[in-house]
Design an enzyme around this catalytic site. Sequence first.
Site, PDB file in Angstrom:
ATOM      1  N   ASP A   1      -9.010  -5.279  -5.991  1.00 58.86           N
ATOM      2  CA  ASP A   1      -8.653  -4.016  -5.332  1.00 58.86           C
ATOM      3  C   ASP A   1      -9.295  -2.849  -6.074  1.00 58.86           C
ATOM      4  O   ASP A   1      -9.004  -2.606  -7.242  1.00 58.86           O
ATOM      5  CB  ASP A   1      -7.119  -3.878  -5.329  1.00 58.86           C
ATOM      6  CG  ASP A   1      -6.635  -2.724  -4.450  1.00 58.86           C
ATOM      7  OD1 ASP A   1      -7.425  -1.795  -4.165  1.00 58.86           O
ATOM      8  OD2 ASP A   1      -5.459  -2.756  -4.055  1.00 58.86           O
TER       9      ASP A   1
ATOM     10  N   HIS B   1      -8.189  -4.318  -1.415  1.00 62.83           N
ATOM     11  CA  HIS B   1      -6.934  -3.646  -1.077  1.00 62.83           C
ATOM     12  C   HIS B   1      -6.340  -4.196   0.220  1.00 62.83           C
ATOM     13  O   HIS B   1      -5.115  -4.149   0.406  1.00 62.83           O
ATOM     14  CB  HIS B   1      -7.153  -2.139  -0.960  1.00 62.83           C
ATOM     15  CG  HIS B   1      -5.898  -1.366  -0.748  1.00 62.83           C
ATOM     16  ND1 HIS B   1      -4.951  -1.222  -1.732  1.00 62.83           N
ATOM     17  CD2 HIS B   1      -5.401  -0.730   0.340  1.00 62.83           C
ATOM     18  CE1 HIS B   1      -3.935  -0.514  -1.269  1.00 62.83           C
ATOM     19  NE2 HIS B   1      -4.175  -0.204  -0.013  1.00 62.83           N
ATOM     20  N   ASP B   2      -7.174  -4.678   1.127  1.00 67.75           N
ATOM     21  CA  ASP B   2      -6.679  -5.186   2.410  1.00 67.75           C
ATOM     22  C   ASP B   2      -6.128  -6.613   2.325  1.00 67.75           C
ATOM     23  O   ASP B   2      -5.763  -7.185   3.362  1.00 67.75           O
ATOM     24  CB  ASP B   2      -7.789  -5.148   3.463  1.00 67.75           C
ATOM     25  CG  ASP B   2      -7.796  -3.818   4.238  1.00 67.75           C
ATOM     26  OD1 ASP B   2      -6.909  -2.979   3.985  1.00 67.75           O
ATOM     27  OD2 ASP B   2      -8.680  -3.637   5.099  1.00 67.75           O
TER      28      ASP B   2
ATOM     29  N   ARG C   1     -12.497   7.193   8.559  1.00 63.59           N
ATOM     30  CA  ARG C   1     -11.947   5.840   8.534  1.00 63.59           C
ATOM     31  C   ARG C   1     -12.964   4.839   7.990  1.00 63.59           C
ATOM     32  O   ARG C   1     -12.615   3.909   7.269  1.00 63.59           O
ATOM     33  CB  ARG C   1     -11.507   5.440   9.944  1.00 63.59           C
ATOM     34  CG  ARG C   1     -11.008   4.020  10.073  1.00 63.59           C
ATOM     35  CD  ARG C   1      -9.738   3.785   9.263  1.00 63.59           C
ATOM     36  NE  ARG C   1      -9.214   2.450   9.486  1.00 63.59           N
ATOM     37  CZ  ARG C   1      -8.042   2.027   9.028  1.00 63.59           C
ATOM     38  NH1 ARG C   1      -7.269   2.824   8.333  1.00 63.59           N
ATOM     39  NH2 ARG C   1      -7.635   0.803   9.257  1.00 63.59           N
TER      40      ARG C   1
ATOM     41  N   SER D   1       0.839  -1.188   0.000  1.00 62.58           N
ATOM     42  CA  SER D   1       0.000   0.000   0.000  1.00 62.58           C
ATOM     43  C   SER D   1       0.890   1.261   0.000  1.00 62.58           C
ATOM     44  O   SER D   1       1.728   1.403  -0.895  1.00 62.58           O
ATOM     45  CB  SER D   1      -0.950  -0.053   1.207  1.00 62.58           C
ATOM     46  OG  SER D   1      -1.960   0.912   1.105  1.00 62.58           O
TER      47      SER D   1
END
Lengths: 236, 236
Positions: free
Chosen positions: A184, A214-215, A103, A42
């Site tokens: 992603d 993405h995680d 967040r 990332s």
Amino acid sequence: LDWLGADGSLDAPVDPADQADALAAVLDRLGVARIEAFVGASYGAMVGLQFAARHGGRLAKLVAISGAHRPHPYASAWRALQRQVVALGRTEGNVSHALSLARQWAMLSYRTPEEFARRFDEPAECVSGQVRTAAEDYLAHCGRRYAARWCSTAFLRLSESIDLQRVDPAAVTVPTTVVAVAEDRLVPLADLQALVEGLGGPARLRVLRSEFGHDAFLKEDAAIARLLRESLGEVA
Amino acid sequence: LDWLGADGSLDAPVDPADQADALAAVLDRLGVARIEAFVGASYGAMVGLQFAARHGGRLAKLVAISGAHRPHPYASAWRALQRQVVALGRTEGNVSHALSLARQWAMLSYRTPEEFARRFDEPAECVSGQVRTAAEDYLAHCGRRYAARWCSTAFLRLSESIDLQRVDPAAVTVPTTVVAVAEDRLVPLADLQALVEGLGGPARLRVLRSEFGHDAFLKEDAAIARLLRESLGEVA
């Protein structure tokens, strides 16, 4: 070793190139002339690309996971709105809640519709006259946990930093493995394909599939370990 | 004829079924026993499905564009966060700006990364010590325009209403054309495929391609007109 700006004491734009230069300065201080490998995921992958472009002579190989030479315009728009949510809470004196909300928006960019469909497929409910959807408790939990550990200045400046990323792939001449995750939505596969095609040295692309999007680098331990063994095998 | 709740005077959950029943009551009042076609897009398609399920005897055919029998869990999470942005602005006395921000988030769900990549592919800039990304002016313009016309109560209650949608496709027995847009990230093609497979009467699916995603019904005039001529041809 934290990123510049991670403690919130630096309230100025921080380019990922600044992070790479700071790492080079740390290596100087440690008396390390050259490192065998830079593995970053990332934002770490973005900094890794900067380090390779700016200090390539000090690096033998790079593994860049789910991070590109540039931000995608749609992801930049997304982050800009996160920053505006924080700014709204700041001017209005509710910064912790706003940081939690920002967040939660980030979580939506990290994860995938497929995961949400699997985990949160319950009808919305009316609670005290308001509609509550199935993922809200989970997202609020993630938001609160983040807001308890981070401050808004660090969030804003590191979020901006992602949008300042700009590396000419041709300037990266060290052998590089780029790892992409097909699902992603923040760092699209197409951008990582363009990166690999433009790299100035030996390059290969590895593509994972993961509903964590993405995680995936945080969740798919076994697949990431396999890729690292493959990429770094000659180092060990 | 506006939706229930569109003027902000109704501060309570509004199910799309309520909208369908209100339309039926309007038809009663007008002395219209039966209508030839219900054409609805997005929320209008959701209400159309409710109308067909609850008042099918009064309807000859349905065209449902980019709206499903249920919300997707990921889209529901997205809308829930929009509502929380508005709630943040409400408690803090900055509701118009918060409503603008919520609309900007909605724009990201309506449009596609492909459109943003085409229109906003400029590097971020530093303006007065803050990073500004290429899409921000456009999004802020859309947000302000929306906030000038809508009030927060209408936004919150109609947003909730989408998340209350729940229709058993088998209860829809009138001939139905479902129009999907392959790039729609808010109402995914897979959900509209499931809808068509479950419909209780003659059903067909038409799939458009458009970089405008969920907003294709507002932008792709020619393609939508073609589909309507095809679907409603026997009516005219």
